[in-house]
Motif scaffolding. Structure first.
Motif, short mmCIF file in Angstrom:
data_model
loop_
_atom_site.label_atom_id
_atom_site.label_comp_id
_atom_site.label_asym_id
_atom_site.label_seq_id
_atom_site.Cartn_x
_atom_site.Cartn_y
_atom_site.Cartn_z
N ARG A 568 49.41 68.71 31.93
CA ARG A 568 48.70 68.31 30.85
C ARG A 568 47.66 67.27 30.98
O ARG A 568 47.92 66.40 32.24
CB ARG A 568 49.47 67.82 29.80
CG ARG A 568 50.46 68.94 29.19
CD ARG A 568 51.63 68.27 28.42
NE ARG A 568 52.39 67.26 28.88
CZ ARG A 568 52.60 65.92 28.55
NH1 ARG A 568 51.62 65.67 27.47
NH2 ARG A 568 53.28 65.29 28.95
N PRO A 569 46.46 67.23 30.58
CA PRO A 569 45.44 66.28 30.88
C PRO A 569 45.64 65.06 30.01
O PRO A 569 45.18 64.92 29.01
CB PRO A 569 44.18 67.07 30.26
CG PRO A 569 44.73 67.97 29.34
CD PRO A 569 45.96 68.54 29.92
N ASP A 570 46.35 64.29 30.59
CA ASP A 570 46.93 62.83 29.81
C ASP A 570 47.13 61.73 30.88
O ASP A 570 47.72 62.17 32.04
CB ASP A 570 48.31 63.39 29.28
CG ASP A 570 48.71 62.13 27.95
OD1 ASP A 570 47.99 60.96 28.33
OD2 ASP A 570 49.53 62.49 27.23
N LEU A 571 46.72 60.68 30.49
CA LEU A 571 46.77 59.65 31.32
C LEU A 571 48.47 59.28 31.56
O LEU A 571 48.80 58.67 32.80
CB LEU A 571 46.17 58.36 30.57
CG LEU A 571 46.60 57.03 31.24
CD1 LEU A 571 45.95 56.90 32.82
CD2 LEU A 571 46.12 55.90 30.56
N LEU A 717 48.10 56.13 22.16
CA LEU A 717 48.81 56.96 23.42
C LEU A 717 47.93 57.99 23.86
O LEU A 717 47.88 58.25 25.04
CB LEU A 717 49.98 57.62 22.54
CG LEU A 717 51.07 56.74 22.35
CD1 LEU A 717 52.16 57.34 21.79
CD2 LEU A 717 51.73 55.77 23.22
N ASP A 718 46.96 58.61 23.06
CA ASP A 718 46.28 59.72 23.73
C ASP A 718 44.76 59.26 24.31
O ASP A 718 44.11 58.86 23.49
CB ASP A 718 45.98 61.01 22.81
CG ASP A 718 45.22 61.86 23.02
OD1 ASP A 718 45.07 62.09 24.55
OD2 ASP A 718 44.72 62.65 22.53
N VAL A 719 44.82 58.97 25.48
CA VAL A 719 43.50 58.24 26.11
C VAL A 719 42.73 59.36 26.66
O VAL A 719 41.28 59.47 26.44
CB VAL A 719 43.77 57.34 27.11
CG1 VAL A 719 42.50 56.72 27.73
CG2 VAL A 719 44.43 56.20 26.55
N ILE A 720 42.92 60.25 27.36
CA ILE A 720 42.34 61.48 28.11
C ILE A 720 42.35 62.65 27.14
O ILE A 720 43.43 63.23 26.73
CB ILE A 720 42.89 61.81 29.52
CG1 ILE A 720 42.85 60.53 30.34
CG2 ILE A 720 42.08 62.84 30.13
CD1 ILE A 720 43.37 60.58 31.97
#
Length: 720
Positions: A568-571, A717-720
């Motif tokens: 997943r594209p997530d920090l 929480l969702d940065v990217i």
């Protein structure tokens, strides 16, 4: 500061510039002034001005006589507009004098309309030069808003660039008159822990565990980040028994406690453990599924001092526990702790602010550790509690990645297979002695489809949403608009057949049922979450976070589709994947077999193999510090239409150290609108200045009635 004023007929209100004044102490006025003194921080700073006594001449016909003592009421009006985020002064009629006490719900006239509000304090003087509008009604004489909660709500609103009204909606549940009328004694519940010091229970496994309990029992306020051991206790997971033990020691020290958990399943486990440790009547459980009336009844028991301990989900973070001595948050990395309503606060930050203001102890617990909790240890604000490595090795499961060299030598297809031979052997061996857990990252049947010919994602012809299947004999449908795609054809190659791109939990359960026809297959997920399962043979297929607790622990487990979590594209992808894996693995018996379907070279897989979330969290924090990501910095996102975001960026006066990233396009919820997002990054020390600047800019847009809203979120929480 504006105050609510009235014309001669008391029908119109006119905000005027003025500031509040301190109530003049004296006689009976002093006691009532003290009750509201702590909540003055909910207003704006004072300026030099002359305090004025409200006019108390003989009232005209139809105008009520004001109260003889403390005739001014400062009210937090329920108005979410940012430019009106301040208290307003109203006149207290003599008829309402007895009921209008700080903390009560009131009705006032604002801009010609009757609106709700909370009475924050009573005062002798006001800064307003004209006549004050009067309190229209005291809705209830029950003081539901305590000074401590007002201070906390104000701090949360300032921390997240929000308004006091929005936070108070989260903090105080809606009123139920029938429940309030039931009344109740002010005294606390009978029973509770005795004064003798009992056994430390699960805390004996931690070198610093007993000293932590001793500090709570002595009335001190320790702050700790607790890395819990995996495994089961006598009545459930060991973590629930450990939390109940810490709460028991806090009560022995003469103070109350608050426990906040991610979901109702965890609340039920902690509720049972607290009942075992404290007996009945000492604590209450607060969850949304209780219904409004029952939840308000239990909340009132906490407010009135009948229950000294509250346990619940994120809304319970504001529970008015008296003499608070300990706040506990379990699994702070779970996204259920992040509020979905403005100003989008996180439970960990709320409880940290509350522990600081109340000088109470704080316990942040979990099997894994977040970078935010590691940051608290790095700054010295909290200390670590962890078991010795020998104890960890004896309690943790034995983890096998599916692609390790020895298995690839036996089965060359093991790397590409969804269930290689190692997983099948583990399932069969585990079923010989008890239940087996299978964790599947995706819910549903086939939640994502692709073209059979060219592998392009299957999209809806109407809204371009993703297509999915609900069952083996179903027709593809759109997950966005719900339309049936019976005549679908690929827009790239024209083919009419689809294939599974992602396999969900229900399809996995169907396949396992065919492979093990004599074994019961149970599912736990969005459609229905199982709390517990028995000790008999069973295959339990669950999505992350919905794993039921097995009696005595699971005999084995398989963690499927690790690529779906790690890709997943997530920090926070590594931290979140490890947290989900460890939460599932902790439900196994000691030294049980666990297979994870992921590459063993990935850092999260290595941390799971060693059962070492601490090193993983420290490395995560170091990398984020080097790259300038939270929690090493404070970050705010501005999301809205391109014109609105750019307009706000052009108006806001940011701190000198601020760095603006973007704006860039973001995906709209259904793809039918254009939205952009900009990020503003500042050092941690400038976080308050950033929140103040953004709140001021939002207030300016609100005052001039800007047509488009810009969503401001601090530390999302969702940065990217």
């Amino acid at each position: 500061m504006p105050h609510a004023s009235s014309s001669s007929d008391d029908d119109a209100l006119l905000p005027l510039d003025a500031v509040r004044a301190r109530p003049v102490p004296g006689g009976a006025a002093t006691a009532r002034a003290r009750a509201g003194r702590a909540v003055r921080a909910a207003g704006t700073p004072r300026t030099a001005a002359t305090a004025r006594v409200p006019k108390t001449d003989a009232p005209a016909r139809g105008v009520p006589e004001p109260a003889a003592v403390l005739p001014v009421a400062r009210v937090a009006v329920d108005m979410p507009l940012p430019h009106l985020d301040r208290p307003f002064d109203y006149l207290v009629p003599a008829a309402l004098d007895a009921d209008a006490v700080p903390g009560t719900r009131v009705r006032v006239r604002f801009a010609g309309k009757l609106v709700d509000g909370f009475l924050l304090e009573r005062a002798e003087t006001t800064e307003h030069e004209g006549k004050l509008a009067r309190l229209e009604r005291v809705v209830s004489a029950e003081p539901v808003l305590t000074p401590e909660i007002v201070l906390l709500a104000r701090a949360v609103a300032d921390r997240y660039a929000g308004t006091l009204a929005d936070v108070l909606r989260l903090a105080v549940p809606p009123r139920h008159a029938r429940v309030e009328a039931e009344g109740g004694a002010e005294e606390g519940a009978e029973g509770g822990p005795g004064r003798e010091r009992p056994e430390p229970g699960p805390w004996a496994d931690y070198p610093d565990g007993e000293s932590f309990l001793a500090a709570l029992a002595d009335g001190r306020s320790p702050r700790a980040v607790w890395t819990a051991l995996p495994g089961m206790g006598e009545g459930g997971p060991a973590w629930a028994t450990a939390v109940a033990t810490a709460v028991r020691e806090t009560l022995r020290g003469g103070r109350g406690a608050l426990v906040v958990l991610p979901d109702g399943k965890d609340v039920a486990l902690a509720d049972a453990a607290l009942s075992e440790a404290l007996g009945s009547g000492t604590h209450v459980a607060l969850t949304a599924d209780l219904g409004p009336a029952e939840r308000y009844r239990r909340w009132l028991r906490v407010l009135r001092g009948q229950a000294r301990v509250a346990v619940g989900t994120r809304a319970a973070a504001f529970a008015p526990v008296r003499d608070l001595g300990l706040v506990v948050i379990w699994d702070d990395g779970d996204d259920l702790h992040a509020e979905r309503l403005a100003p989008y606060p996180h439970t960990r930050e709320i409880l940290s602010l509350r522990a600081h203001q109340a000088r109470a102890g704080l316990l942040i617990g979990g099997y894994a550790r977040t970078a935010e909790a590691t940051q608290l240890i790095a700054t010295g604000w909290a200390g670590p509690i962890a078991a010795a490595r020998e104890t960890v090795r004896n309690r943790a499961p034995r983890v096998h990645p599916a692609g390790e060299d020895s298995e690839l030598a036996k089965d060359e297809a093991a790397r590409a297979a969804r269930l290689p031979s190692l997983a099948w052997r583990t399932l069969r061996a585990g079923l010989e002695s008890g239940p087996v857990l299978v964790q599947v990252p995706r819910r549903g049947y086939l939640p994502a489809l692709a073209c059979q010919n060219c592998r392009a994602p299957a999209r809806c012809g109407h809204c371009r949403g993703p297509l999915a299947l609900r069952g083996g004999h179903a027709v593809p449908y759109c997950r966005w608009c719900g339309r049936i795609a019976g005549d679908w054809r690929c827009s790239a190659c024209g083919a009419a057949r689809v294939r599974a791109q992602v396999i969900g939990a229900r399809r996995t359960a169907e396949e396992l049922g065919r492979a093990f026809p004599s074994v019961q297959v149970r599912t736990s997920g969005k459609e229905g979450v199982l709390a517990t399962v028995g000790a008999g043979r069973a295959l339990v297929v669950a999505t992350p976070g919905a794993e039921p607790v097995a009696e005595g622990g699971y005999a084995a487990a398989v963690l499927l589709d690790g690529w779906a979590l790690l890709g997943r594209p997530d920090l926070r992808v590594g931290e979140e994947t490890l947290r989900r894996w460890m939460n599932a693995a902790a439900l196994l018996r000691p030294r049980a077999e666990l297979v994870v379907m992921a590459d063993s070279s990935v850092l999260a897989v290595q941390a799971l193999l060693r059962w070492d979330p601490i090193t993983h969290a420290e490395r995560e924090l170091a990398e984020r510090t080097e790259l300038g990501f939270p929690p090493a910095v404070r970050l705010a996102t501005l999301t809205g239409s391109p014109a609105a975001v750019r307009e706000m960026l052009g108006e806001v006066v940011l701190p000198g150290e601020a760095q603006v990233l973007g704006p860039v396009p973001v995906d709209a919820p259904r793809g039918d609108e254009v939205r952009e997002r900009a990020m503003v990054r500042v050092p941690r020390g400038s976080g308050s200045a950033l929140a103040t600047a953004l709140k001021g800019a939002v207030g300016v847009r609100s005052a001039r009635k800007a047509s488009e809203v810009v969503r401001v979120c601090i530390d999302p929480l969702d940065v990217i």
